[in-house]
Design an enzyme around this catalytic site. Structure first.
Site: not given
Ligand code: C5P
Length: 409
Positions: A211, A309, A325, A339
């Site tokens: 991305n 993560i 975030f 979230k």
């Molecule tokens: O679910 P979404 O991607 O919108 O959530 C955003 C938050 O979750 C951010 O803090 C992003 O760094 C974290 N995230 C993560 N692992 C993922 C997807 C999102 O840590 N696979």
């Protein structure tokens, strides 16, 4: 001692039997998080080897003023500017005399002349030398003319068999007094881990899904957390940004690697900030060889969900204070609140990535910081400026929680 995190200490060692204690002093300053560079006078090297200090400080030891090789690495003026604090331990009577006279006849005296940093002296000498009016006058003269701090000396049995004043203070006492020279900051001594940038999910040896994340927000947060006194580790996807000074960085590519690197820090990590734009899905399989173009017009990719993560970190028994975030294009606050709960976060930073000029790949951002208690808008500004505001706010929440959970340091 946590005030020593990331501080740059130039440790001068002069000739005296107490120099053997400077090895332990170096170790203690390092353990407290300081970056230590050692300068030794020729006489000091008769008491302890530069190799010992190099091994303990993790940096080359500086020995001579006029050494072209050393000057090519870090010149003496650079070294004088580098220091946040100059500590001379042990400081011999001879060194104090030369310092008081404003001499620059070796590397250490020259550095003391050139630096703007405060100078701390831990004197060590025979009791008669300490009591001698000439030594006392030199110290008086020094204290009148420059920003100097005297640590000790202590009194007691001396290596020469005498008893009286002139013993160098013990290393832990000197390290503590060094720490006292610095103010306590909002995140002093805390260990902050920040994920930043995009992840890359390989399709084959030459292609990947990713991305547009630039990593700018995460890197700006790392700098702001460092400036708030924290030890900072960035876990960064591929970005075109220089790693900020005094920030550790682990480079990763995939979400799985980012997860592994994040979980490896659980335990010591006090505060985890997930600013990375992690790919939600990755290809089910990574082709061993480059996928060849076929006759078909449409190609279908099978994707599988990546681990979350930040949610995994927040679900861990060693859970740090966890901040996520939420990049949204509509109903920003509503989705972010959802979230916050779903991922069990302490705070979430919501930003509207549909608005022009903010968010992904731009230099500015505007966010709403959301906790279970409420929300706070931080208006559009440069990412560096916003990062400082965010770190201040996050530190307030973090310190409040640390106080109530008894983890206050
Ligand atoms: O679910 P979404 O991607 O919108 O959530 C955003 C938050 O979750 C951010 O803090 C992003 O760094 C974290 N995230 C993560 N692992 C993922 C997807 C999102 O840590 N696979």
């Amino acid at each position: 001692m946590h005030r020593l995190t990331n501080r740059r200490i130039l440790l001068g060692i002069t000739g005296g039997i107490a120099a053997y204690k400077s090895a332990e002093l170096t170790r203690q300053l390092k353990t407290a998080g300081a970056d230590v560079r050692v300068v030794m006078t020729p006489a000091a090297t008769e008491f302890i080897t530069p190799l010992t200090l190099q091994a303990l400080s993790g940096n080359p030891v500086h020995l001579q003023l006029l050494n072209p090789e050393a000057e090519a690495g870090m010149g003496h003026i650079e070294l004088a500017k580098w220091a946040d604090l100059v500590l001379v331990a042990p400081a011999s009577a001879d060194f104090i005399a030369r310092l008081a006279a404003g001499m620059g006849d070796d590397l250490l005296t020259t550095l003391c002349l050139a630096t703007d940093a405060p100078i701390c002296l831990a004197p060590a000498m025979n009791q008669a030398m300490w009591r001698d009016p000439r030594t006392q006058q030199n110290l008086e003269r020094l204290q009148k003319s420059i920003d100097i701090h005297l640590f000790g000396p202590g009194s007691g049995a001396q290596a020469c068999g005498d008893t009286g004043p002139g013993r160098m203070l013990e290393p832990d006492e000197i390290a503590r007094r060094c720490a006292d020279q610095f103010e306590t900051l909002a995140l002093s001594g805390r260990y902050v881990v920040i994920t930043a940038g995009p992840t890359r999910e390989a399709l084959d040896p030459v292609r990947y899904i990713s991305n547009h994340s630039s990593g700018k927000m995460g890197y700006a947060l790392a700098e702001a957390a460092r400036d708030a006194g924290a030890r900072v580790r960035l876990i960064s996807g591929p970005v075109n940004l220089a790693v900020p000074d005094r920030v550790e960085c682990v480079q990763v590519e995939s979400a799985q690697q980012m997860l592994d690197a994040s979980l490896a820090e659980l335990g010591p990590c006090d505060l985890f900030i997930s600013a990375a734009a992690v790919a939600d899905y990755r290809p089910v399989a990574v082709a061993e060889h480059k996928i060849k173009k076929g006759a078909e017009e449409i190609m279908e990719l099978r994707l599988t969900k990546n681990p979350d993560i930040v949610a995994t970190v927040a679900a861990s028994p060693k859970r740090p204070f966890t901040v996520g975030f939420a990049a949204e294009t509509r109903d920003v606050v509503h989705y972010a609140q959802d979230k916050l709960k779903r991922k069990n976060l302490d705070l979430i930073v919501a930003n509207d990535v549909s608005a022009a000029g903010i968010g992904f790949n731009s230099d500015e951002n505007a966010v709403t910081l959301i906790s279970s208690q409420g929300e706070q808008v931080l208006p559009q500004t440069q990412k560096q400026q916003l990062a400082r505001q965010l770190i201040n706010r996050i530190a307030e929440y973090f310190n409040e929680q640390a106080k109530t959970s008894g983890k206050d340091s």
